[in-house]
Design a protein around this motif. Structure first.
Motif, PDB file in Angstrom:
ATOM      1  N   ARG A  99      -8.025   1.327  -8.618  1.00  0.00           N
ATOM      2  CA  ARG A  99      -9.061   0.448  -7.858  1.00  0.00           C
ATOM      3  C   ARG A  99      -8.571   0.050  -6.776  1.00  0.00           C
ATOM      4  O   ARG A  99      -8.772  -0.142  -5.960  1.00  0.00           O
ATOM      5  CB  ARG A  99      -9.736   0.430  -9.134  1.00  0.00           C
ATOM      6  N   GLY A 100      -7.459  -0.984  -7.109  1.00  0.00           N
ATOM      7  CA  GLY A 100      -6.700  -1.511  -6.589  1.00  0.00           C
ATOM      8  C   GLY A 100      -6.315  -1.680  -4.896  1.00  0.00           C
ATOM      9  O   GLY A 100      -5.885  -1.828  -4.246  1.00  0.00           O
ATOM     10  N   HIS A 101      -5.661  -0.144  -4.843  1.00  0.00           N
ATOM     11  CA  HIS A 101      -5.580   1.278  -4.121  1.00  0.00           C
ATOM     12  C   HIS A 101      -6.635   1.720  -3.412  1.00  0.00           C
ATOM     13  O   HIS A 101      -6.185   2.357  -3.248  1.00  0.00           O
ATOM     14  CB  HIS A 101      -4.548   1.680  -4.804  1.00  0.00           C
ATOM     15  N   GLY A 102      -7.875   1.406  -4.311  1.00  0.00           N
ATOM     16  CA  GLY A 102      -9.288   1.938  -3.601  1.00  0.00           C
ATOM     17  C   GLY A 102      -8.881   3.374  -4.063  1.00  0.00           C
ATOM     18  O   GLY A 102      -9.526   4.446  -2.341  1.00  0.00           O
ATOM     19  N   VAL A 103      -8.576   4.359  -4.336  1.00  0.00           N
ATOM     20  CA  VAL A 103      -8.779   5.582  -4.961  1.00  0.00           C
ATOM     21  C   VAL A 103     -10.342   6.040  -5.720  1.00  0.00           C
ATOM     22  O   VAL A 103     -11.118   4.784  -5.940  1.00  0.00           O
ATOM     23  CB  VAL A 103      -7.811   5.674  -6.201  1.00  0.00           C
ATOM     24  N   VAL A 125      -1.186   6.862 -10.050  1.00  0.00           N
ATOM     25  CA  VAL A 125      -2.508   7.083 -10.248  1.00  0.00           C
ATOM     26  C   VAL A 125      -3.009   6.568  -8.466  1.00  0.00           C
ATOM     27  O   VAL A 125      -4.012   6.414  -8.269  1.00  0.00           O
ATOM     28  CB  VAL A 125      -3.328   6.814 -11.004  1.00  0.00           C
ATOM     29  N   ARG A 126      -2.014   6.489  -7.740  1.00  0.00           N
ATOM     30  CA  ARG A 126      -1.700   5.553  -6.593  1.00  0.00           C
ATOM     31  C   ARG A 126      -1.334   6.158  -5.041  1.00  0.00           C
ATOM     32  O   ARG A 126      -0.237   6.829  -5.282  1.00  0.00           O
ATOM     33  CB  ARG A 126      -2.124   4.142  -6.152  1.00  0.00           C
ATOM     34  N   PRO A 127      -2.154   6.034  -4.375  1.00  0.00           N
ATOM     35  CA  PRO A 127      -1.472   6.630  -2.814  1.00  0.00           C
ATOM     36  C   PRO A 127       0.195   6.227  -2.907  1.00  0.00           C
ATOM     37  O   PRO A 127      -0.060   4.976  -2.596  1.00  0.00           O
ATOM     38  CB  PRO A 127      -2.169   6.958  -1.709  1.00  0.00           C
ATOM     39  N   LEU A 131      -6.982  -0.508 -13.138  1.00  0.00           N
ATOM     40  CA  LEU A 131      -6.695  -1.866 -12.263  1.00  0.00           C
ATOM     41  C   LEU A 131      -5.907  -1.480 -10.697  1.00  0.00           C
ATOM     42  O   LEU A 131      -6.429  -1.441  -9.506  1.00  0.00           O
ATOM     43  CB  LEU A 131      -6.580  -2.806 -12.998  1.00  0.00           C
ATOM     44  N   THR A 132      -4.999  -0.573 -10.892  1.00  0.00           N
ATOM     45  CA  THR A 132      -4.308  -0.390  -9.710  1.00  0.00           C
ATOM     46  C   THR A 132      -4.945   0.886  -9.344  1.00  0.00           C
ATOM     47  O   THR A 132      -4.821   1.082  -8.064  1.00  0.00           O
ATOM     48  CB  THR A 132      -2.725   0.608 -10.990  1.00  0.00           C
ATOM     49  N   ARG A 174       0.508  -1.127  -0.183  1.00  0.00           N
ATOM     50  CA  ARG A 174       0.441  -0.328   0.024  1.00  0.00           C
ATOM     51  C   ARG A 174       0.727   1.301   0.301  1.00  0.00           C
ATOM     52  O   ARG A 174       0.800   2.143  -0.580  1.00  0.00           O
ATOM     53  CB  ARG A 174      -1.195  -0.066   1.319  1.00  0.00           C
TER      54      ARG A 174
END
Lengths: 508, 228
Positions: free
Chosen positions: B105-109, B151-153, B102-103, B79
């Motif tokens: 949403r996979g990280h819950g953005v 695109v992810r934290p 996918l990346t 994470r």
């Protein structure tokens, strides 16, 4: 970046599957057709296997007098099943069992999603492959039983094999999670080698005449125990595998996934050489590097290098042992031994395996042609020198193997006379050019056959088979007349020469 | 007093089959700073990075992220740590946008589509975002892989030669973007052969070598790169 619920492993797989399905052009009708086709093919295979084994059972009933111990057919079938099972286990340990394709390793594994959920699909796929393999392996054992098995007996045996396969998958995943699969393939290979060599030796040195009937029998236990325990063990192994699946490191998953991808592509494109490289286990560097103190000439350098390549991998020794023992096992097996055609098939299978093992230096040289140019030796001479080690090795393999098949020195001499053709085959196969898919396509009952590919794939084996013709004639005659020995030697030398001289196209 | 490192590497020996490829590494990276890695080809930069993010087991030494030993199997680690290493692998039937979604949403953005659209624009992929990877050029695939890291934290970003296969303009934009992210608190560890990239992003530079691995200033590192 504001947050919401992260995707779970199952969610990630679903996202990928749906995105893929959106642009897939496969309809349910096509899928149904494919399933129907697969089921029909499986049915045909089972029917053909059943027919073949029923016919063999008939032959066994009217067996000819045996020169040595006759091994029961069901024992040889069990050996074949054990070898295939060992191969599947070694393959699973080499390819995972759990793995992640390079794409999955790059886009799935870095996500915080539970790895267990991500890998569950892979576990199911591997389990299905193991079950199918177990069924294919178990069928010959069931069908080779001395008394024709009932449908219930056959079903129980096949089910037991499937449960055993699932247990093996579970155990392999547990080992993989602890990075302990390294010993599995060598042990499986040793077991397969022993399974072929030991019965062949016992069948040869044992007293003449038929050996007592042997068949695996189930212990006399109540059915719930007999069926329940394997089921419970398989279920526990799979549950444990599912639980620890998330503990397999990403690096290991990625490495195995790359091997799976390369192996799959190679298998689909029929590139057996690349397939061998993908599935081959890495050779560990020796404790003490060779000094080549006795090498004085370029010829000796090639031979010494080839010898090191051949002897450094224990797998080559196993291949040579199996290649030697396989024809003997067939010749000693009750029923098989009385059919020269079947013994000849085993001879070709065994000796081609030995030729493949001894062709490894040529294969490596083909992959790295610069190595051949390092020595002050013409291109043709390098190839000729590369035939020395295969010739020496195959002289031993063919002489011992044929000598034990026919139980006589004249048979050993006939085998040794065949060795030059197989040595040539080893070199010719090793230097085989890349597959040529541009050749004309031949229409056949099994579908289109790309002739260019077929011709390239049998390169090497073709001359080996031709060189074995005199030995097949000997098997049919049941004797080795001196004339046959002379013809075999001349024919084999000619083929070996042709094989080596045409092994590699040399530059202008 | 020095800030405690988000990433602490102590006496780390890296390599394959028990054989180290470079001298042991000891370095700490404080939050909101960037550490560059330099060294000739084969010096072991990529091996160090892969070991730092847990993809390779260390031969000796320790790597701690946020006070805990690195374990890439832990969801918490994945994470917090974004990586763009030497992978050029994509799902062949997923478009560029789908990979990024996918990346995200996979990280819950939460606003995944919005974030992805912004990064697609930022990395110059707007025209090709709906193409399959096979239809993208090598440089475009590299941009896509880099965009996935944004695109992810993340608290730590690990990059292996991020400038590779990018045109000069994109290199400068990427360097400026990473420098801005570092100013906003992101911690970055990256290997590079590009003096301009190095001087724009890095606060300190680790020189990876056979004899000794040492930390130098970006100025000294750039001078070393120019000297070859």
């Amino acid at each position: 970046m504001s947050g919401t619920a992260e995707l779970t492993g199952v969610g990630v797989r679903r996202f990928t599957r749906r995105a893929t399905a959106r642009r897939a052009d496969t309809s349910w009708l096509t899928l149904g057709g494919d399933v129907l086709s697969a089921l029909t093919t499986a049915g045909v295979v089972v029917a053909v296997l059943g027919g073949a084994f029923s016919a063999l059972r008939g032959r066994i009933a009217a067996r000819p007098p045996a020169p040595a111990t006759d091994l029961p057919g069901e024992l040889t079938a069990a050996v074949a099943a054990l070898v295939v099972a060992a191969g599947v286990v070694a393959l699973l340990s080499r390819l995972g069992p759990l793995s992640a394709t390079p794409a999955a390793a790059a886009w799935w594994l870095p996500l915080p999603a539970d790895r267990r959920g991500l890998l569950r699909g892979d576990l199911q796929r591997v389990g299905a492959v193991a079950v199918v393999s177990a069924v294919v392996v178990a069928l010959p054992v069931v069908l080779a039983a001395p008394a024709a098995p009932t449908v219930a007996e056959a079903a129980v045996t096949v089910l037991a094999a499937a449960l055993l396969a699932l247990t093996a998958v579970g155990v392999l995943v547990l080992l993989q999670a602890r990075a302990l699969t390294g010993w599995v393939a060598p042990v499986a290979g040793s077991l397969a080698t022993a399974a072929v060599v030991v019965p062949a030796v016992l069948g040869t040195v044992g007293p003449a005449g038929p050996a007592p009937t042997w068949a695996p029998t189930a212990p006399d236990l109540p059915l719930p125990v007999l069926g329940g325990v394997p089921l419970l063990v398989a279920a526990v192994a799979l549950l444990a595998a599912d639980r620890v699946g998330g503990r397999v490191p990403a690096g290991a998953l990625r490495e195995r996934g790359t091997a799976v991808l390369v192996a799959s592509v190679s298998a689909l494109s029929l590139d057996t050489r690349e397939l061998g490289r993908a599935l081959g286990t890495p050779v560990h560097p020796p404790r003490r590097a060779r000094r080549w103190a006795r090498v004085r000439t370029p010829w000796q350098a090639v031979v010494a290098g080839d010898l090191a390549v051949t002897t450094r991998s224990p797998w080559r020794w196993g291949q040579l042992a199996i290649g030697t023992a396989l024809p003997v096992l067939a010749a000693r097996t009750d029923g098989l031994g009385g059919v020269p055609a079947l013994v000849a098939v085993a001879v070709v299978a065994g000796w081609s395996l030995a030729a493949v093992a001894l062709g490894e230096p040529a294969r490596q040289a083909h992959g790295a042609p610069a190595a051949d140019r390092l020595l002050p030796l013409g291109a043709r001479d390098v190839v000729r020198a590369r035939a020395v080690v295969p010739l020496a090795g195959l002289m031993v393999v063919c002489a011992v193997s044929a000598g034990l098949v026919g139980l006589g020195w004249e048979w050993a001499a006939l085998g040794a006379a065949t060795a030059p053709a197989w040595a040539g085959a080893a070199v010719r196969g090793g230097y085989r050019p890349e597959l040529d898919w541009s050749g004309p396509v031949l229409s056949s009952p099994m579908g289109a056959v790309p002739t260019g590919v077929a011709v390239t794939l049998v390169r090497g084996l073709d001359l080996g088979v031709l060189g074995t013709v005199p030995l097949v004639a000997g098997l049919l005659l049941g004797a080795v007349p001196p004339l046959l020995l002379g013809v075999a030697l001349g024919w084999s030398l000619l083929l070996g020469l042709v094989a080596v001289e045409t092994a590699r196209r040399t530059g202008p | 007093m020095a800030k405690p490192g988000l990433l602490e590497v102590r006496d780390l020996s890296v390599g394959y089959g028990g054989e180290a490829v470079c001298a042991p590494v000891t370095v700490g990276v404080a939050p909101g700073t960037a550490l560059g890695l330099i060294g000739p080809n084969g010096a072991g930069k990529s091996t160090v990075l892969q070991t730092v993010v847990g993809l390779l087991p260390p031969i000796a030494g320790t790597v701690e992220f946020d006070g805990r030993p690195v374990d890439e199997r832990e969801a918490a680690f994945r994470r917090d740590v974004a990586t763009v290493l030497d992978d050029d692998a994509f799902f062949p039937s997923l478009t560029g946008t789908e990979h990024l979604l996918l990346t995200a949403r996979g990280h819950g953005v939460a606003d995944a589509e919005q974030v992805v659209a912004e990064e697609v624009e930022e990395f110059g992929l707007a025209d090709r975002a709906h193409a399959l990877p096979s239809a993208l050029s090598s440089g475009q695939r590299r941009r896509l892989a880099l965009a996935a890291a944004f695109v992810r934290p993340a608290r730590l970003l690990v990059l292996d030669e991020p400038e590779r296969r990018l045109d000069a303009q994109m290199r400068r934009r990427l360097a400026a973007r990473i420098a801005a992210e570092v100013a906003d608190g992101l911690t970055v560890v990256f290997a590079s052969h590009d003096p301009e990239f190095l001087s724009t992003v890095a606060r300190r530079v680790l020189v990876v070598d056979d004899d000794a691995c040492s930390v130098v200033s970006p100025g000294d590192a750039v001078a070393a790169l120019h000297a070859g």
